[in-house]
Design an enzyme around this catalytic site. Structure first.
Site, PDB file in Angstrom:
ATOM      1  N   GLY A 195       0.870  -1.172   0.000  1.00  0.00           N
ATOM      2  CA  GLY A 195       0.000   0.000   0.000  1.00  0.00           C
ATOM      3  C   GLY A 195       0.909   1.225   0.000  1.00  0.00           C
ATOM      4  CB  ALA A 196       0.987   4.204  -2.208  1.00  0.00           C
TER       5      ALA A 196
ATOM      6  NE  ARG B 134       5.456  -3.155  -4.741  1.00  0.00           N
ATOM      7  CZ  ARG B 134       4.156  -3.365  -4.511  1.00  0.00           C
ATOM      8  NH1 ARG B 134       3.688  -3.270  -3.276  1.00  0.00           N
ATOM      9  NH2 ARG B 134       3.328  -3.652  -5.499  1.00  0.00           N
TER      10      ARG B 134
ATOM     11  CG  ASP C 282      -0.006   2.285  -5.779  1.00  0.00           C
ATOM     12  OD1 ASP C 282      -1.184   1.896  -5.928  1.00  0.00           O
ATOM     13  OD2 ASP C 282       0.777   1.807  -4.937  1.00  0.00           O
TER      14      ASP C 282
ATOM     15  CG  ASN D  34      -5.257   2.140  -7.044  1.00  0.00           C
ATOM     16  OD1 ASN D  34      -4.464   2.168  -6.098  1.00  0.00           O
ATOM     17  ND2 ASN D  34      -6.439   1.565  -6.933  1.00  0.00           N
TER      18      ASN D  34
HETATM   19  O1  MRU Z   1       0.659  -3.754  -4.712  1.00  0.00           O
HETATM   20  P1  MRU Z   1       0.030  -3.089  -3.529  1.00  0.00           P
HETATM   21  O2  MRU Z   1      -0.799  -4.002  -2.695  1.00  0.00           O
HETATM   22  O3  MRU Z   1       1.044  -2.308  -2.698  1.00  0.00           O
HETATM   23  O4  MRU Z   1      -0.960  -2.022  -4.178  1.00  0.00           O
HETATM   24  C1  MRU Z   1      -1.774  -1.256  -3.350  1.00  0.00           C
HETATM   25  C2  MRU Z   1      -2.679  -0.358  -4.088  1.00  0.00           C
HETATM   26  O5  MRU Z   1      -2.731  -0.325  -5.292  1.00  0.00           O
HETATM   27  C3  MRU Z   1      -3.481   0.605  -3.260  1.00  0.00           C
HETATM   28  O6  MRU Z   1      -4.723   0.857  -3.846  1.00  0.00           O
HETATM   29  C4  MRU Z   1      -2.722   1.928  -3.158  1.00  0.00           C
HETATM   30  O7  MRU Z   1      -1.379   1.703  -2.815  1.00  0.00           O
HETATM   31  C5  MRU Z   1      -3.322   2.822  -2.154  1.00  0.00           C
HETATM   32  S1  MRU Z   1      -3.164   2.228  -0.494  1.00  0.00           S
HETATM   33  C6  MRU Z   1      -3.814   3.396   0.544  1.00  0.00           C
END
Ligand code: MRU
Length: 357
Positions: free
Chosen positions: A50-51, A87, A238, A248
């Site tokens: 999650g970002a 990432r 993201d 996202n």
């Molecule tokens: O690959 P991830 O699980 O890190 O991706 C997460 C997402 O795409 C979320 O929607 C985004 O990071 C927002 S989290 C508040």
């Protein structure tokens, strides 16, 4: 005031403790990270994800590096490079590392350890506060929606942008939690989010909080939107480019298209740390390509309730590609729910200028 049921990450002496999200929703396990490489591995393998939480973990990773490694300029550069390579899409990572660099570089090496922990703790606390503010502004939007026929207000989300993905109550789920706390009758459509199934994390946290929700296969979203069964779509982000194009979790774009076709509002909820003024538009956003194994395998419980990994694709000569994110054009976004209010694409410039002051 929202308190995370289990902290997504916390300092433990000279190390870091994270809630290992690769084991959720089946097992709740905390994991100790004592070295820079442990933190980098945790971000890359999505133990923390999650970002906003990726940014927080990177900030704490810098503190772990100053604690466990050398804190001279070479050590600083090494830690920034290792964490920065984990990432590519979530800009919160670069945002947090830039902030740690700006804080630590002017400080003499012997003082960097203490300064790093203090700055990481500040970033975590600020993220939690931003989530709360996003919840307040998103609640205003939800209050204004009029669900059909006296049924619950239905919000569709994608991936997991709840408390698990942040330092606080989440981004996309913050308005939902705020609405439930106020007594609004809200139900959330949660899409599985293949291939990593972060929707299961969303279902897990909503269930624990007693929020009504329905798990759907990703491909069911279009029909539900078309039938008028959804009042609003709210997702996280993201990276939001300067023109509002938004990266996202892969699958977001299809929901945005279907929402536009069905005349359902589509909102992005994100803090200032997810906006990237250096990236002009969506085409310039780097999209993470992850391993094909994530498409070929699925994790779950067997009949006895034991965690198992199953191979889904027995075909030997089948190739898989696995882009982890997609980009939704700004034109499909009804509004950005931020810690400073809700902005349309045309008002984004003013919001971003405010953030820069
Ligand atoms: O690959 P991830 O699980 O890190 O991706 C997460 C997402 O795409 C979320 O929607 C985004 O990071 C927002 S989290 C508040």
């Amino acid at each position: 005031m929202f308190t995370q049921p289990i902290p997504t990450l916390r300092r433990d002496g000279g190390g870091l403790v994270i809630l290992d999200q690769t084991l959720l929703p089946w097992r709740v396990v905390e994991r100790q990270l004592a070295r820079l490489d442990d933190v980098a591995e945790a971000i890359f393998s999505m133990r923390v994800r999650g970002a906003p939480l990726i940014g927080c973990a990177a900030a704490f990773g810098m503190a772990v590096a100053m604690e466990a490694g050398t804190a001279d300029d070479a050590g600083l550069d090494h830690a920034l490079a290792v964490l920065g390579a984990t990432r590519p899409t979530a800009v919160n990572l670069a945002w947090a590392l830039n902030r740690m660099d700006a804080c630590l570089r002017p400080v003499p090496p012997h003082a960097r350890r203490t300064a790093a922990w203090a700055e990481a703790v500040a970033i975590f606390a600020e993220d939690a506060a931003m989530c709360t503010a996003i919840g307040v502004h998103g609640l205003g939007l939800l209050r204004a929606l009029r669900p059909r026929g006296g049924r619950a207000l239905r919000v569709m989300t994608h991936c997991n942008a709840g408390w698990l993905a942040t330092a606080g109550m989440g981004t996309a789920l913050a308005p939902v939690y705020a609405a439930c706390a106020e007594g609004l009758d809200v139900e959330v459509f949660v899409s599985e989010t293949r291939p990593r199934n972060q929707g299961l994390l969303t279902a897990w946290e909503l269930a624990a909080a007693g929020v009504k929700h329905v798990l759907i296969a990703d491909n069911a979203a279009g029909l539900l939107l078309m039938r008028g069964e959804v009042d609003a779509v709210i997702v996280g982000a993201d990276r939001i480019a300067a023109n509002g194009d938004t990266a996202n979790k892969v699958g977001t774009y299809l929901k945005a298209l279907a929402a536009r076709a069905a005349n359902v509002p589509f909102y992005i909820a994100a803090p200032a740390s997810t906006f990237d003024l250096e990236t002009a538009c969506g085409e310039a956003i780097p999209v993470e390509e992850r391993a094909a194994e994530e498409v070929f395998f699925v994790d779950g419980l067997d009949g006895e309730g034991c965690p198992r990994r199953l191979k889904l694709a027995p075909v030997v000569d089948t190739r898989a590609v696995n882009p982890a994110f997609d980009v939704t054009p700004a034109a499909l976004v009804s509004g950005f729910i931020t810690e400073r209010g809700v902005f349309g694409v045309k008002e984004l410039d003013g919001f971003l200028r405010g953030v820069r002051v």
